[in-house]
Every structure is written in C-alpha cells, then in structure tokens.
Motif scaffolding. Structure first.
Motif, PDB file in Angstrom:
ATOM      1  N   ARG A  95      20.584 -22.022 -69.757  1.00  0.00           N
ATOM      2  CA  ARG A  95      21.889 -21.479 -70.122  1.00  0.00           C
ATOM      3  C   ARG A  95      22.215 -20.288 -69.220  1.00  0.00           C
ATOM      4  NH1 ARG A  95      21.830 -22.078 -76.788  1.00  0.00           N
ATOM      5  NH2 ARG A  95      21.527 -24.355 -76.787  1.00  0.00           N
ATOM      6  N   LYS A  96      22.340 -19.086 -69.770  1.00  0.00           N
ATOM      7  CA  LYS A  96      22.687 -17.919 -68.965  1.00  0.00           C
ATOM      8  C   LYS A  96      21.470 -17.098 -68.536  1.00  0.00           C
ATOM      9  CE  LYS A  96      27.337 -17.399 -70.852  1.00  0.00           C
ATOM     10  NZ  LYS A  96      28.318 -16.459 -71.471  1.00  0.00           N
ATOM     11  N   TRP A  97      20.275 -17.626 -68.816  1.00  0.00           N
ATOM     12  CA  TRP A  97      19.045 -16.926 -68.489  1.00  0.00           C
ATOM     13  C   TRP A  97      18.434 -17.480 -67.199  1.00  0.00           C
ATOM     14  CZ3 TRP A  97      17.444 -12.795 -71.374  1.00  0.00           C
ATOM     15  CH2 TRP A  97      18.006 -12.665 -72.651  1.00  0.00           C
ATOM     16  N   ARG A  98      17.785 -16.598 -66.444  1.00  0.00           N
ATOM     17  CA  ARG A  98      17.017 -17.006 -65.273  1.00  0.00           C
ATOM     18  C   ARG A  98      15.697 -16.233 -65.268  1.00  0.00           C
ATOM     19  NH1 ARG A  98      17.749 -19.061 -59.978  1.00  0.00           N
ATOM     20  NH2 ARG A  98      19.966 -19.329 -60.370  1.00  0.00           N
ATOM     21  N   ILE A  99      14.597 -16.951 -65.098  1.00  0.00           N
ATOM     22  CA  ILE A  99      13.265 -16.358 -65.013  1.00  0.00           C
ATOM     23  C   ILE A  99      12.666 -16.730 -63.671  1.00  0.00           C
ATOM     24  CG2 ILE A  99      10.954 -16.285 -66.013  1.00  0.00           C
ATOM     25  CD1 ILE A  99      12.203 -17.170 -68.663  1.00  0.00           C
ATOM     26  N   ALA A 100      12.060 -15.753 -62.997  1.00  0.00           N
ATOM     27  CA  ALA A 100      11.428 -16.009 -61.701  1.00  0.00           C
ATOM     28  C   ALA A 100      10.143 -15.197 -61.597  1.00  0.00           C
ATOM     29  CB  ALA A 100      12.372 -15.648 -60.557  1.00  0.00           C
ATOM     30  N   ALA A 101       9.131 -15.780 -60.961  1.00  0.00           N
ATOM     31  CA  ALA A 101       7.859 -15.071 -60.778  1.00  0.00           C
ATOM     32  C   ALA A 101       7.102 -15.688 -59.609  1.00  0.00           C
ATOM     33  CB  ALA A 101       7.016 -15.127 -62.049  1.00  0.00           C
ATOM     34  N   GLY A 102       6.283 -14.872 -58.955  1.00  0.00           N
ATOM     35  CA  GLY A 102       5.481 -15.384 -57.852  1.00  0.00           C
ATOM     36  C   GLY A 102       4.802 -14.277 -57.079  1.00  0.00           C
ATOM     37  N   PRO A 103       3.995 -14.634 -56.080  1.00  0.00           N
ATOM     38  CA  PRO A 103       3.291 -13.640 -55.268  1.00  0.00           C
ATOM     39  C   PRO A 103       4.191 -13.029 -54.194  1.00  0.00           C
ATOM     40  CG  PRO A 103       2.727 -15.841 -54.536  1.00  0.00           C
ATOM     41  CD  PRO A 103       3.603 -16.010 -55.744  1.00  0.00           C
ATOM     42  N   LEU A 104       3.915 -11.778 -53.887  1.00  0.00           N
ATOM     43  CA  LEU A 104       4.620 -11.045 -52.840  1.00  0.00           C
ATOM     44  C   LEU A 104       3.571 -10.409 -51.929  1.00  0.00           C
ATOM     45  CD1 LEU A 104       7.079  -9.646 -51.519  1.00  0.00           C
ATOM     46  CD2 LEU A 104       6.891  -7.882 -53.286  1.00  0.00           C
ATOM     47  N   LEU A 105       3.528 -10.849 -50.668  1.00  0.00           N
ATOM     48  CA  LEU A 105       2.542 -10.346 -49.707  1.00  0.00           C
ATOM     49  C   LEU A 105       3.231  -9.439 -48.694  1.00  0.00           C
ATOM     50  CD1 LEU A 105       1.721 -13.495 -50.474  1.00  0.00           C
ATOM     51  CD2 LEU A 105      -0.092 -13.053 -48.816  1.00  0.00           C
ATOM     52  N   ILE A 106       2.616  -8.289 -48.424  1.00  0.00           N
ATOM     53  CA  ILE A 106       3.096  -7.374 -47.397  1.00  0.00           C
ATOM     54  C   ILE A 106       1.929  -7.050 -46.476  1.00  0.00           C
ATOM     55  CG2 ILE A 106       4.123  -5.129 -46.902  1.00  0.00           C
ATOM     56  CD1 ILE A 106       5.313  -5.194 -49.719  1.00  0.00           C
ATOM     57  N   TYR A 107       2.128  -7.251 -45.173  1.00  0.00           N
ATOM     58  CA  TYR A 107       1.075  -6.951 -44.206  1.00  0.00           C
ATOM     59  C   TYR A 107       1.529  -5.803 -43.313  1.00  0.00           C
ATOM     60  CZ  TYR A 107      -2.951  -7.504 -41.215  1.00  0.00           C
ATOM     61  OH  TYR A 107      -4.130  -7.258 -40.541  1.00  0.00           O
ATOM     62  N   HIS A 108       0.792  -4.685 -43.368  1.00  0.00           N
ATOM     63  CA  HIS A 108       1.071  -3.527 -42.527  1.00  0.00           C
ATOM     64  C   HIS A 108       0.484  -3.801 -41.147  1.00  0.00           C
ATOM     65  CE1 HIS A 108       2.693   0.483 -42.538  1.00  0.00           C
ATOM     66  NE2 HIS A 108       1.617   0.968 -41.920  1.00  0.00           N
ATOM     67  N   LEU A 109       1.321  -3.718 -40.099  1.00  0.00           N
ATOM     68  CA  LEU A 109       0.986  -4.293 -38.793  1.00  0.00           C
ATOM     69  C   LEU A 109       0.107  -3.434 -37.895  1.00  0.00           C
ATOM     70  CD1 LEU A 109       4.432  -5.912 -37.970  1.00  0.00           C
ATOM     71  CD2 LEU A 109       2.314  -7.084 -38.613  1.00  0.00           C
ATOM     72  N   ALA A 123       5.004 -10.363 -58.789  1.00  0.00           N
ATOM     73  CA  ALA A 123       6.319  -9.847 -59.172  1.00  0.00           C
ATOM     74  C   ALA A 123       7.066 -10.894 -59.978  1.00  0.00           C
ATOM     75  CB  ALA A 123       7.125  -9.465 -57.928  1.00  0.00           C
ATOM     76  N   GLY A 124       7.940 -10.423 -60.856  1.00  0.00           N
ATOM     77  CA  GLY A 124       8.736 -11.345 -61.658  1.00  0.00           C
ATOM     78  C   GLY A 124      10.017 -10.691 -62.119  1.00  0.00           C
ATOM     79  N   SER A 125      10.954 -11.499 -62.597  1.00  0.00           N
ATOM     80  CA  SER A 125      12.236 -10.977 -63.060  1.00  0.00           C
ATOM     81  C   SER A 125      12.804 -11.856 -64.163  1.00  0.00           C
ATOM     82  CB  SER A 125      13.243 -10.894 -61.900  1.00  0.00           C
ATOM     83  OG  SER A 125      13.532 -12.190 -61.402  1.00  0.00           O
ATOM     84  N   LEU A 126      13.607 -11.234 -64.981  1.00  0.00           N
ATOM     85  CA  LEU A 126      14.345 -11.903 -66.045  1.00  0.00           C
ATOM     86  C   LEU A 126      15.795 -11.474 -65.937  1.00  0.00           C
ATOM     87  CD1 LEU A 126      14.510 -13.529 -68.725  1.00  0.00           C
ATOM     88  CD2 LEU A 126      13.993 -11.378 -69.909  1.00  0.00           C
ATOM     89  N   SER A 127      16.734 -12.423 -65.883  1.00  0.00           N
ATOM     90  CA  SER A 127      18.148 -12.113 -65.701  1.00  0.00           C
ATOM     91  C   SER A 127      18.981 -12.793 -66.767  1.00  0.00           C
ATOM     92  CB  SER A 127      18.631 -12.572 -64.318  1.00  0.00           C
ATOM     93  OG  SER A 127      17.875 -11.992 -63.286  1.00  0.00           O
ATOM     94  N   TYR A 128      20.054 -12.105 -67.166  1.00  0.00           N
ATOM     95  CA  TYR A 128      21.032 -12.687 -68.097  1.00  0.00           C
ATOM     96  C   TYR A 128      22.415 -12.408 -67.547  1.00  0.00           C
ATOM     97  CZ  TYR A 128      23.560 -13.906 -72.334  1.00  0.00           C
ATOM     98  OH  TYR A 128      24.420 -14.495 -73.231  1.00  0.00           O
ATOM     99  N   SER A 129      23.239 -13.448 -67.428  1.00  0.00           N
ATOM    100  CA  SER A 129      24.571 -13.327 -66.846  1.00  0.00           C
ATOM    101  C   SER A 129      25.645 -13.478 -67.909  1.00  0.00           C
ATOM    102  CB  SER A 129      24.781 -14.393 -65.764  1.00  0.00           C
ATOM    103  OG  SER A 129      23.862 -14.215 -64.709  1.00  0.00           O
TER     104      SER A 129
END
Length: 309
Positions: free
Chosen positions: A224-238, A264-270
C-alpha cells in the motif's frame, strides 16, 4: 511492518557486541542516486520538494551527535533533479560541546537508461562544500574531529544506481576531496600529557583525507503506502590519511585505509503530498584508525518531505 521492527531490534541488540564502530560516511551515502530507501529519484514528475530531517547518532567515547538538516530539490528539465542539503551539527561529549553549520551537499541526478528487463539507471554528480575548517575548540583547547561541524574539505561526489524490477536496487559511489583546508589542532599527547580514555581520541591535526568508494545493495518491499528497504552498505577508504605533528611533520596514519561494512534499512510512508522516512544503520566491520570523526555506533534519522508536483 513486522520485518522492519525485527530489523530495528536487531540493530539495537547488535550494539552490545560492536565496540569499534565507524560508519565513515562523508556525505555520499545519502546523496542523489546513492541514497537508500529502495527507490530511485522521480526525475520525470517532481518539480520541487522541501523537507526537514533529524539525525541522532552515538559517536566516539560517548559523544552524542544530533543533526537537524534542511533539504530541498527542484526538477531540472524532464530528466534531472537538483538536490541540496544543509545540516547543523550539535556535538556533546567528555571534552565539551560544539554547535555549528555543517557542510553543504549539492548534487544533480539524472535518469540515464531503462532497459527491456525493467532495469532503471540513474547517475549523480555533485559535491560536498566544506563551510568550515574544523578548528573549533572548547575552553581554549582544540576539539577532536567528532565535535567538529565541518570536515574542512570540499569534495567531488559521483555515482550511479540501478533499480532492478520492483525489489532490488544497487548503487556505486565515489567521493574525492578536491580542496583540503582542515585546520584541526587536536593531538592528544600534546594537549593531555597523560592521556586517559576520556581524552585519547584519534589524532587529527591538519587532517588530509583520502577518497572513498561506496557499494550499496538493498532489497525492498512495498505494501500500500508503505515501503521497507534493507541491505549492506560497503565503504572503502582508498588510502592512508595524513596529519601534521606539532613540529609540522606529516605522517601517514596506518589503519586509516580499508573497509567499513554497515547494515542499513529504512521504513517509509507516503501521503498525497508528504512522505515520512525512518532510517537506521550500524557498522559491523570498521577501519582501525578513523581520524575524520565520523565514527558512529548507530545512526537513526527521521525525515519529513513535502512533495510538490
């Protein structure tokens, strides 16, 4: 909803076991095409948006970081969006407190391509404009980087992202300091001859940062008006960052190069013309030496966005 509640509980529980944290995000994790949330920017319909966000985080040695931020965007042509973000950094810890205007982030994001297999691509180009030189102090003593409102650099930010089908998204980003004017004065041994756990932060005098690469992947679900997202976030300092000692000798900081892995993850409502986002993140793999002051045990952001189409 149950999935996201479980995810938040996992983040809180994980803090008991992660003792050397560091998200190490100098701005590009939430910029343009690299931002999370499981959706790409609406470059074809959006004319203008404005929003407010509030971020809370736990920094080094019980330093608390609060960041209210003003955000806005405007459509450019039929396929582009110009985004701008201006934060206020509020830091409070064992060595004192400091409040100041943070670094301005401006990016342009454009729709690039949509393939036959429903893979949509976007690209972002922009920068982080340092509005200070990271030289703030407290009671006559220089404060280390976790208390500073600016990194003291102006950086290039670039990246691409892809949304595959309805449930998978990927992003690749690059950030490179172009101008370095960090004038931080903190070296613990010079200020506190007998350094204690309260005073011994990472040395950061006249810090010269290297660039970084970002890789994000997310699974997302819509209901419906909800969105859920989650996953890995990689940062490499060069590369290894550098600082200047009291005698102005430059030294490279061993352990400042390398990988940071975050969840990281997020929950959204529009609503019709508004959107509420709740974002959370925590690191699981970090670099040994993190002089930029961006170490966070956890980060939570709530964002309100008003959409004008």
């Amino acid at each position: 909803m149950r999935t996201f509640i479980f995810f938040l509980l996992l983040l809180v529980w994980s803090q008991q076991f992660v003792h050397a944290q560091g998200c190490s995000d100098a701005g590009f994790c939430t910029a343009g095409a690299m931002k999370g949330g499981g959706e790409l920017s609406d470059t074809t319909q959006r004319k203008m948006t404005w929003g407010l966000s509030l971020t809370a985080g736990a920094g080094e040695k019980a330093t608390t970081i609060i960041i209210p931020q003003l955000e806005g965007s405007a459509g450019i042509g039929k396929q582009g969006i110009l985004d701008a973000k201006l934060p206020i950094n509020i830091a409070n810890g064992r060595l004192g407190a400091h409040t100041g205007i943070g670094d301005l982030i401006v990016t342009y994001t454009r729709h690039l391509y949509r393939s036959a297999n429903r893979c949509q691509w976007q690209g972002t180009l922009g920068g982080r404009i340092g509005l200070g030189d990271a030289s703030a102090g407290h009671k006559g003593q220089p404060l280390p980087m976790p208390y500073q409102s600016s990194l003291g650099t102006t950086d290039l930010i670039a990246g691409v992202s892809a949304l595959y089908g309805r449930h998978l998204s990927f992003a690749l980003g690059y950030q490179q300091p172009l101008l370095q004017y960090n004038n931080n004065g903190y070296v613990s041994s010079a200020i506190y001859p007998v350094a204690s756990n309260d005073t011994d932060y990472f040395a950061s005098r006249h810090l010269r940062r290297k660039g970084g690469l970002l890789l994000r992947s997310e699974a997302n679900w819509n209901w419906r008006k909800w969105r859920i997202a989650a996953g890995p976030l990689l940062i490499y300092h060069l590369g290894e960052d550098k600082i200047a000692l009291q005698d102005e000798t430059d030294i490279s900081l061993k352990g400042s190069e390398g990988l940071t892995l975050n969840l990281a993850g997020s929950l959204s409502y529009s609503f019709n013309k508004t959107k509420i986002d709740l974002l959370a993140g925590t690191p699981f793999i970090v670099r040994d030496y993190r002089p930029d002051g961006l170490t966070r045990a956890w980060v939570i952001t709530i964002r309100y966005t008003h959409l004008k189409k």
